[in-house]
Design an enzyme around this catalytic site. Sequence first.
Site, mmCIF file in Angstrom:
data_model
loop_
_atom_site.group_PDB
_atom_site.id
_atom_site.type_symbol
_atom_site.label_atom_id
_atom_site.label_comp_id
_atom_site.label_asym_id
_atom_site.label_seq_id
_atom_site.Cartn_x
_atom_site.Cartn_y
_atom_site.Cartn_z
ATOM 1 N N HIS A 1 19.210 41.982 -15.336
ATOM 2 C CA HIS A 1 17.763 42.183 -15.419
ATOM 3 C C HIS A 1 17.147 42.194 -14.021
ATOM 4 C CE1 HIS A 1 13.553 40.516 -16.533
ATOM 5 N NE2 HIS A 1 13.561 41.830 -16.632
ATOM 6 N N HIS B 1 4.379 37.459 -17.117
ATOM 7 C CA HIS B 1 5.442 38.369 -16.665
ATOM 8 C C HIS B 1 5.605 39.528 -17.645
ATOM 9 C CE1 HIS B 1 8.709 39.522 -14.178
ATOM 10 N NE2 HIS B 1 9.674 39.192 -15.024
ATOM 11 N N GLU C 1 20.841 37.707 -17.056
ATOM 12 C CA GLU C 1 19.723 37.443 -16.149
ATOM 13 C C GLU C 1 19.860 38.249 -14.858
ATOM 14 O OE1 GLU C 1 16.330 35.861 -14.314
ATOM 15 O OE2 GLU C 1 16.937 36.148 -16.400
ATOM 16 N N HIS D 1 11.108 45.718 -31.555
ATOM 17 C CA HIS D 1 9.693 45.382 -31.764
ATOM 18 C C HIS D 1 8.947 45.397 -30.423
ATOM 19 C CE1 HIS D 1 6.510 44.062 -34.332
ATOM 20 N NE2 HIS D 1 6.357 42.885 -33.745
ATOM 21 N N HIS E 1 -0.801 35.644 -34.552
ATOM 22 C CA HIS E 1 -0.162 36.927 -34.246
ATOM 23 C C HIS E 1 -0.084 37.816 -35.485
ATOM 24 C CE1 HIS E 1 2.315 39.851 -32.311
ATOM 25 N NE2 HIS E 1 3.413 39.544 -32.968
#
Length: 326
Positions: free
Chosen positions: A75, A134, A72, A304, A244
Amino acid sequence: MALQRLIKFTLVFTLAVILMGAYTRLSDAGLGCPDWPGCYGHLAVPTASHELAKVEQHFPDMTIEPEKAWLEMIHRYIAGTLGLMVLAILIMCVRQTHAPKKLPSFIAVLIIFQAALGMWTVTMKLMPIVVMAHLIGGFSLFALLLLLYLRLKPLRIPGGDSHARKLMPLALVCLGVLVIQIVLGGWTSANYAALACTTLPICEGNWVDNLRFADAFSPFQGEHPSFEFGVLDYPTRMTIHISHRVWALVTAVMLIWLAIKLRYSHSHIMRNSGYLLLLLVIVQVGLGISNVVMNLPLGIAVSHNAGAALLLLTVVFINYALWRKA
């Protein structure tokens, strides 16, 4: 030109931030640090005994997981660096007479909003609508930086390429279809619905009778101590997942159609864009199938996300090239 080089580097860096965000999310490290912008009240993950004592005092119900906490924080570090790079781009654009002003200003505002979304992702305990916003913000930043780069390096396709010009509406529709698919992918991930269906081509069991679209796409999911690992029941997650998948089929067909049409363009730029688009669609479909067959392996799941980002950039480029006046 220094500004163009900086924007190119920032584009690569933005992709790295998107992938690091995906890796953090898929590793269930989004709440590795329960506060913001630091981690348990520190600028780095606390490890010293006096730091851990302070953590125990102020976060008595929390247990530090160093690996997730560092994911975290890394990032956050690279996202902060990206913010400084965008600020540098804005300053350079303002100082250069012929450089765009509105677009880099909008990009700067967007990245400030992205920082706020990053904070809310933590403070609102991974609320899906915030997590998805986000993710979409990161993709939007990626696309806008490409547009800024293209504005600084004008692109023209031959004015006589009437075939390519006729593809403008189709390319615009394809962009809209792709954006919807990216949003659906973000919603699937934010609600931990990626493994709601583990068979092909659609889903196992009597899935038709269990579809719950109203619940699946409601941004309001009630109040919960945390949204980590999802709060929706199985039929609702299954509905998100199936949506999806079905829209992925629509997206693939539309993008392949556009790619085939571009083969007949008189411009080698447009033909090559069509070939690249076709390749990316094939790879992305393969990655999606692999996620299902192999139960969402981390590397393929992150790839992906990368495929979606590169598809978006390619379709944005195609639209820019087609709609730009010759």
